[in-house]
Design a protein around this motif. Structure first.
Motif, PDB file in Angstrom:
ATOM      1  N   ALA A  87       0.757  -1.229   0.000  1.00  0.00           N
ATOM      2  CA  ALA A  87       0.000   0.000   0.000  1.00  0.00           C
ATOM      3  C   ALA A  87       0.801   1.300   0.000  1.00  0.00           C
ATOM      4  N   PRO A  88       0.788   2.044   1.094  1.00  0.00           N
ATOM      5  CA  PRO A  88       1.195   3.439   0.971  1.00  0.00           C
ATOM      6  C   PRO A  88       2.697   3.633   0.846  1.00  0.00           C
ATOM      7  N   SER A  89       3.041   4.847   0.585  1.00  0.00           N
ATOM      8  CA  SER A  89       4.447   5.201   0.468  1.00  0.00           C
ATOM      9  C   SER A  89       5.157   4.940   1.770  1.00  0.00           C
TER      10      SER A  89
ATOM     11  N   ASP B 280      -0.587  11.224   0.272  1.00  0.00           N
ATOM     12  CA  ASP B 280      -0.550  10.271  -0.831  1.00  0.00           C
ATOM     13  C   ASP B 280      -1.860   9.494  -0.908  1.00  0.00           C
TER      14      ASP B 280
ATOM     15  N   ASP C 284      -2.658   6.337  -2.463  1.00  0.00           N
ATOM     16  CA  ASP C 284      -2.214   5.096  -3.103  1.00  0.00           C
ATOM     17  C   ASP C 284      -3.419   4.279  -3.564  1.00  0.00           C
TER      18      ASP C 284
ATOM     19  N   HIS D  53       1.322  10.335  -8.385  1.00  0.00           N
ATOM     20  CA  HIS D  53       1.936   9.293  -7.551  1.00  0.00           C
ATOM     21  C   HIS D  53       1.939   7.945  -8.280  1.00  0.00           C
TER      22      HIS D  53
ATOM     23  N   HIS E 135       0.597   2.491  -8.359  1.00  0.00           N
ATOM     24  CA  HIS E 135       1.458   2.359  -7.184  1.00  0.00           C
ATOM     25  C   HIS E 135       2.349   1.130  -7.262  1.00  0.00           C
TER      26      HIS E 135
ATOM     27  N   HIS F 124      -0.925  10.115   4.427  1.00  0.00           N
ATOM     28  CA  HIS F 124      -1.785   9.392   3.482  1.00  0.00           C
ATOM     29  C   HIS F 124      -3.258   9.725   3.693  1.00  0.00           C
TER      30      HIS F 124
HETATM   31 ZN   LIG Z   1       2.417   5.748  -1.917  1.00  0.00          ZN
END
Ligand SMILES: [Zn+2]
Length: 287
Positions: A25-27, A85, A87, A150, A154, A251
């Motif tokens: 998932a996220p950064s 972000d 995502d 982004h 992803h 996020h």
């Molecule tokens: Zn991300």
């Protein structure tokens, strides 16, 4: 390594990164490549330099020049950029479809920023835009918010990026271009800022983005909001690291960063106490 040690190490990696191969998932909070301000001509690696200086979206970098990688803005002014972000991996879409999670759009974060009139920059994936067009229209309609890129789904632009599936080398340029095309119809304050998923990039990835005239944004304050178990560590991570010129990474992906809205008021209070004004990235990076 004994099995217990292995488990500990694996857990530590997951906690640091905030995602796993299945969730992807996220950064994640990798310490990013520091932005090169300037370097002696003799030793300057050309890869991190571009024509634009730190001028933000008002004077975009020259297409074809290698993208500049920015970690923070000027330390001389008491301004910071809050970045969020959005995502959306294939694995996240599958979870939505299976009903395992309710939403990857944190509307409480959005409402708080709107109500408090806080400027912010949103790094949006093409697939998040497809899942949440109504929410993205709302973001784009706010003159205090900026939109940035982004990637489309992803996926990783380097090997070994927290278990994320990889964008084939010959598809990197197209992926980022496609994302700009997906975001453009939403209007608002569009930028040429790009953040790599997982902040993972190398020379080949930067070279792939050269034709697009982007500025690569990493960040110097990783909130660690993905998969946090309460707001406390998120607030602590931000307030311990933030300083003038900081770019804070958070996020808006509710289901896997569910305490961001709880942490945000405490973060804003601390910024205010220290006289650090939130601004958009363009404002932070403008001369
Ligand atoms: Zn991300």
């Amino acid at each position: 390594m004994p099995i217990f040690g292995r488990l500990l190490a694996f857990g530590a990696v997951l906690a640091l990164v905030g995602c796993s191969a299945s969730e992807a998932a996220p950064s994640p909070p990798t310490p990013a490549t520091p932005a090169k301000q300037s370097a002696p001509a003799s030793s300057a690696p050309p890869v991190l330099e571009s024509a634009d200086g730190r001028t933000g979206s008002s004077t975009p970098p020259r297409p074809g020049a290698l993208p500049r990688v920015v970690n923070h803005g000027p330390r001389t002014q008491k301004r910071v950029a809050l970045t969020f972000d959005a995502d959306m991996t294939d694995a996240m879409i599958d979870r939505l479809r299976r009903g395992e999670v309710a939403s990857y759009a944190n509307m409480a974060v959005l409402q708080l920023l709107e109500k408090r009139r806080i400027p912010a920059t949103f790094f949006v994936t093409g697939q998040w835009a497809e899942q949440y067009p109504r929410e993205l229209r709302r973001i784009a309609a706010n003159p205090r918010f900026e939109l940035a890129n982004h990637s489309y789904e992803h996926a990783a632009f380097t090997g070994d990026c927290y278990g994320l599936p990889r964008v084939p080398a010959d598809q990197m340029t197209r992926d980022v271009e496609k994302t700009f095309r997906a975001l453009a119809p939403f209007g608002g304050r569009q930028t040429r800022y790009f953040r790599f998923p997982g902040l993972c990039h190398d020379k080949a990835a930067l070279r792939a983005l050269a034709p697009l005239g982007v500025t690569v944004i990493d960040g110097d304050v990783v909130s660690g909001d993905p998969f946090a178990r309460s707001a406390t560590p998120v607030v602590a991570a931000v307030v311990s690291k933030v300083r003038p010129g900081s770019i804070v990474i958070m996020h808006v992906t509710e289901a896997n960063a569910q305490y961001t809205d709880e942490a945000l008021p405490l973060i804003l209070a601390e910024l205010e106490r220290r006289g650090l004004e939130p601004v958009t990235l363009s404002e932070l990076l403008s001369p």
